[in-house]
Design a protein around this motif. Structure first.
Motif, PDB file in Angstrom:
ATOM      1  N   HIS A  33      15.950  -1.133   0.880  1.00 39.26           N
ATOM      2  CA  HIS A  33      15.179  -1.802  -0.170  1.00 39.26           C
ATOM      3  C   HIS A  33      14.444  -0.829  -1.079  1.00 39.26           C
ATOM      4  CE1 HIS A  33      15.926  -5.584   1.918  1.00 39.26           C
ATOM      5  NE2 HIS A  33      15.498  -6.194   0.831  1.00 39.26           N
ATOM      6  N   ASP A  80      22.087  -2.890  -2.009  1.00 39.54           N
ATOM      7  CA  ASP A  80      22.921  -3.946  -1.436  1.00 39.54           C
ATOM      8  C   ASP A  80      22.288  -5.274  -1.827  1.00 39.54           C
ATOM      9  OD1 ASP A  80      24.472  -5.627   0.106  1.00 39.54           O
ATOM     10  OD2 ASP A  80      23.383  -5.176   1.957  1.00 39.54           O
ATOM     11  N   TYR A  97      16.293  -7.721  -8.079  1.00 41.51           N
ATOM     12  CA  TYR A  97      16.383  -7.468  -6.643  1.00 41.51           C
ATOM     13  C   TYR A  97      14.977  -7.257  -6.129  1.00 41.51           C
ATOM     14  CZ  TYR A  97      17.884  -4.950  -2.384  1.00 41.51           C
ATOM     15  OH  TYR A  97      18.103  -4.538  -1.110  1.00 41.51           O
ATOM     16  N   GLU A 124      16.768  -1.712   6.780  1.00 42.66           N
ATOM     17  CA  GLU A 124      16.248  -2.660   5.798  1.00 42.66           C
ATOM     18  C   GLU A 124      15.193  -1.989   4.909  1.00 42.66           C
ATOM     19  OE1 GLU A 124      14.037  -6.164   7.295  1.00 42.66           O
ATOM     20  OE2 GLU A 124      15.878  -7.243   6.790  1.00 42.66           O
ATOM     21  N   ASP A 141      23.476  -8.234  -2.264  1.00 42.66           N
ATOM     22  CA  ASP A 141      23.865  -9.498  -1.618  1.00 42.66           C
ATOM     23  C   ASP A 141      23.837  -9.409  -0.091  1.00 42.66           C
ATOM     24  OD1 ASP A 141      26.049  -7.906  -1.490  1.00 42.66           O
ATOM     25  OD2 ASP A 141      27.416  -9.272  -2.538  1.00 42.66           O
ATOM     26  N   PHE A 142      23.206  -8.371   0.418  1.00 42.12           N
ATOM     27  CA  PHE A 142      22.905  -8.278   1.853  1.00 42.12           C
ATOM     28  C   PHE A 142      24.130  -8.391   2.755  1.00 42.12           C
ATOM     29  CE2 PHE A 142      19.465 -10.368  -0.495  1.00 42.12           C
ATOM     30  CZ  PHE A 142      18.509  -9.371  -0.411  1.00 42.12           C
ATOM     31  N   ASP A 143      25.220  -7.765   2.334  1.00 38.09           N
ATOM     32  CA  ASP A 143      26.410  -7.790   3.195  1.00 38.09           C
ATOM     33  C   ASP A 143      26.659  -6.403   3.809  1.00 38.09           C
ATOM     34  OD1 ASP A 143      27.142  -6.434   0.948  1.00 38.09           O
ATOM     35  OD2 ASP A 143      28.981  -7.570   0.572  1.00 38.09           O
ATOM     36  N   THR A 144      25.618  -5.597   3.881  1.00 38.83           N
ATOM     37  CA  THR A 144      25.652  -4.217   4.372  1.00 38.83           C
ATOM     38  C   THR A 144      26.695  -3.365   3.652  1.00 38.83           C
ATOM     39  OG1 THR A 144      27.184  -4.577   6.222  1.00 38.83           O
ATOM     40  CG2 THR A 144      24.847  -4.956   6.660  1.00 38.83           C
TER      41      THR A 144
END
Lengths: 462, 381
Positions: B203, B231, B117, B199, B233-236
């Protein structure tokens, strides 16, 4: 100069070897182009954007204390599977043969898990870049294991939903044999309606499988169209060849018996000393020949009347057989994937639905002149051709389900059915022409719509 | 017959092509993972009462696997590592503590075995290093933005507006010195305040800042625990939940503590997306000091629930030796990595053997840290 001329001549007038070489020229250029595109130069030109991983979970099976997920790498890159989950909760798992899956390669993910029958589950896998892919199962059910018991269960299921209903439907034969021409057209077009519904139904089923189980990369809808059309054309060609050959054979046999008595023998005699004969005799001979051709033509028409319905019925039986094979696949697969609870209601529904298929086989031959005994034998054979594939379908669907195979078989079945519908419609219009009315009579329309409706309504029960 | 034959051929050809796609190269993958406990062919086995499987393939088991290299943090080291800074005396007699924090947004690290990641880090780890001072000390933080986008340092606590790191962003390659007096005593988070905040926090740009009271708290086995998530896969929605950066880490590496010896945990919740997180201790009760700003415990409990950036101090000791679990009682978080264990040692008996297994793991981790020069220069504070 001369040799130069020869060369240009050779270039303009195709000899046996040059065109083949010329055909390879574009292929060689194409190969060069592909090599360029794959080279670092080409890559730097066209590689924009970020390729994303894509994984399709094709099938989830529930075994004792274990869930199996069959996955395929359907993205543009090699992937590494890093973890598996059940209902989005991380589980200890293993992947066979390896966690690295090449493009379009597949793997089996094994998750030891005390699952509960009848409960919905979502199975997920996560790739090394942290992307999760999942598939939902409506209700977990123990996957059938390929043993004798299960095979027997599938067989009896196939007999109940495939063979018996078709056989019941055949029992309309005596009734349809006796009805008037008008009613007969009604039943013929009813058959066409039934079949059109079955064909569309198969394509819808294909669409569902494609959306739910087949990786997008295989472009299932397009495959289905290709297979359906190919199957339609191939079957159309074969059925016409079969009819033609049968007629030729029959005519030949009849001619032979005629020849043994008189005319051909005489012809043979006349040929022996043909050079010495006078022109008048030759005239005589040709006249005889033309009269026999006329006879053959009449024979041919009579046989066409006899054989055409038989071929149509046989093609219907084969088409329905292919369709039922697909239906069997769907039933077996649904059991394997835990999507269907096997209930009496379901079997009753299938029985009603499939009985109409028997009617479809019976209708075209009902009016042909054949001895009843022979007809019963033929009918039973055709019933078996139409029904027995259901059994094979349930076996294959239940034990070795593959969405790709299901799509192919169902599409072949759809093509077969549309071919039969085509033959039926041309048969109906032929039938109508001999009568007073036009080809689109009220009987035909009523029959067709009734056929569609019957299938729709009995289909609600399934 | 011809019909059936031809259709079988068609199907055969197509399925043949289909099968060819599946031809699998059993290439060796270079995943830097090794197993903590069970043998190479058994799946599971470390969860009591759970089914066990056998395989000839690759085990994928974040619950039981260890990251050999590229780990986003060494949770063992992070647990008890407190950075007091470079200490000097100011003319007015107060203590100056100088720290260096380097922000980066380029690193790709493993946040769970086999899952890489792009983490955004302070000094190369998630969570960033724990900063510690005493109330009244002058804290000077040399902030370096080594990333590709603007970042800042925002510490909780009392300080002047221009030291808050909210309205002045530090550009890529820029530097800024944050300086303020450490007050009040307690436990605080620090984090980047660049927008989009979600964000930058999700991260990994956060860490813990502890201010000790002038009269030190009673001696104890002190540790810091940051509850977070990733997260990937960035789907919140978080794919992983952890305490101290790596899911399940303290499951296969139990935290070694002594029977009857006081334990003090500085607990901070830096979880994004989920509004609530909690900490439940097994077979014990702890004194809880919300935000650590009081010397009197608020309650004696075995669970505490925290909102985003909420934190506190827990104090307890174990009466009986053995292995005890701690985890989020939001079971979803627990079963996505937020669980761990204490191993309570009796002085009279030998220590749990598991600890001995990990020496090689530390070596590789330390080596990989040394190669990241900009980050490690800050790590030695």
């Amino acid at each position: 100069m001369l040799s130069g001329n020869k060369n240009t001549m050779g270039g303009n007038h195709p000899t046996k070897k040059t065109p083949l070489i010329l055909a390879f020229v574009p292929i060689v250029v194409l190969a060069g182009m592909i090599i360029f595109l794959l080279s670092p130069y080409g890559q730097s030109l066209i590689n924009t954007g970020i390729p994303l991983p894509q994984v399709t979970i094709e099938k989830v099976e529930f075994h004792e204390n274990q869930i199996l997920a069959f996955i395929r790498n359907t993205g543009p890159l090699e992937i590494v599977v890093s973890q598996a989950d059940v209902n989005d909760r991380i589980q200890s798992a293993a992947i066979e043969p390896d966690s690295t899956i090449p493009r379009l390669g597949d793997a089996k993910v094994m998750i030891p898990f005390p699952w509960i029958p009848g409960t919905p589950y979502e199975i997920g896998i996560t790739t090394s870049d942290g992307t999760r892919f999942s598939k939902s199962v409506e209700a977990a059910a123990l996957a059938p294991s390929p043993d004798a018991n299960q095979a027997l269960l599938f067989t009896s299921l196939g007999v109940y939903v495939g063979v018996i209903p078709v056989m019941i439907g055949l029992m309309w034969y005596p009734y349809i044999r006796r009805i008037s021409i008008g009613k007969y057209s009604f039943f013929l077009s009813l058959t066409a309606g039934l079949l059109v519904f079955l064909g569309i139904d198969a394509l819808l089923e294909v669409n569902e499988i494609v959306n739910q189980n087949l990786a997008a990369v295989f472009n299932g809808q397009a495959l289905s169209v290709v297979v359906t059309i190919s199957s339609f054309i191939v079957l159309l060609y074969t059925s016409e060849r079969l009819t033609q050959r049968a007629i030729e054979k029959a005519v030949l046999n009849k001619n032979h018996s005629l020849a043994s008595t008189s005319s051909i023998e005489e012809l043979g005699k006349s040929e022996k000393s043909s050079t010495e004969r006078q022109e008048g005799e030759i005239y005589n001979k040709s006249a005889k020949v033309s009269s026999s051709t006329q006879e053959v033509q009449i024979q041919l028409q009579r046989y066409q009347q006899l054989l055409k319905p038989l071929t149509i019925s046989m093609m219907i039986a084969i088409g329905i057989g292919l369709h039922n094979f697909g239906e069997g696949l769907a039933i077996g697969a649904a059991m394997l994937l835990g999507e269907v609870a096997l209930s009496t209601f379901l079997i009753v529904g299938f029985t009603l639905h499939n009985t109409t298929e028997g009617l479809a086989i019976v209708a075209p031959i009902a009016k042909s002149e054949r001895s009843r005994r022979m007809m019963i034998r033929r009918l039973v054979t055709m019933g078996l051709i139409a029904g027995v594939p259901t059994i094979a379908g349930t076996w294959i669907g239940g034990f070795l389900y593959s969405p790709m195979a299901a799509v192919i078989f169902l599409s072949v079945g759809a093509g077969a059915i549309f071919q039969v519908v085509y033959s039926l419609i041309s048969w109906i219009s032929h039938h109508q022409k001999s009568g007073p009315s036009s080809s689109l009579s009220g009987h035909v329309i009523a029959g067709f719509i009734t056929g569609l409706l019957i299938m729709y309504l009995t289909g609600l029960l399934v | 017959m011809i019909l059936i034959g031809s259709s079988i051929i068609v199907v055969g050809v197509v399925s043949g092509v289909y099968k060819n796609f599946t031809l699998n190269s059993s290439s060796d993958n270079n995943r830097a993972i090794s197993r903590a406990n069970s043998s190479d062919s058994t799946i599971g086995g470390h969860v009591p009462g759970y089914p066990i499987g056998e395989t000839s393939g690759t085990i994928i088991d974040p619950i039981d696997q260890v990251i050999d290299k590229d780990s986003v943090v060494d949770p063992e080291k992070y647990l008890r590592e407190f950075n007091y800074g470079r200490v000097s005396m100011l003319p007015n007699g107060s203590t100056l503590r100088e720290f260096t924090l380097v922000a980066s947004d380029q690193l790709v690290k493993e946040v769970s075995p086999g899952v890489s990641y792009n983490v955004w880090t302070f000094n190369g780890t998630v969570p960033g290093p724990t900063i510690r001072a005493t109330e009244g000390d002058v804290v000077r933080i040399n902030f370096v933005n080594n990333g590709s986008m603007p970042h800042s340092l925002h510490t909780h606590g009392i300080h002047p507006a221009e030291m808050d790191g909210v309205f002045e962003m530090i550009s890529p390659g820029g530097r800024f010195t944050y300086e303020f007096v450490a007050e009040p005593f307690g436990v605080f988070p620090y984090h980047c305040h660049m927008t989009p905040l979600e964000e930058h926090l999700a991260h990994g740009l956060y860490g813990v800042y502890i201010v000790d009271p002038k009269t030190p708290r009673s001696p104890a086995d002190e540790m810091v625990m940051v509850m977070n998530g990733y997260d990937t896969d960035f789907d919140t929605e978080n794919n992983f939940y952890t305490v101290n950066g790596i899911p399940y880490y303290y499951m296969h590496h139990p935290i070694q503590i002594e029977k009857d010896k006081p334990v003090r945990i500085y607990l901070v919740n830096m979880l994004e997306f989920d509004p609530l997180n909690n900490f439940h201790l097994h077979a014990n009760m702890f004194n809880y000091y919300p935000s650590g700003t009081s010397l009197q415990p608020d309650e004696l409990t075995d669970i505490v629930s925290l909102n985003q950036a909420e934190r506190g101090i827990m104090e307890f000791k174990y009466k009986y030796p053995g292995k005890y679990m701690f985890h989020a009682h939001k079971t979803e978080f627990a079963e996505k990595g937020w669980m761990g264990t204490f191993f309570v040692n009796d002085k009279n008996t030998t220590r749990n053997s598991i600890q001995a297994d990990n020496s090689s793991f530390y070596d590789t981790l330390n080596n990989s840290f040394d190669t990241n020069t900009p980050e490690t220069s800050g790590a030695r504070m």
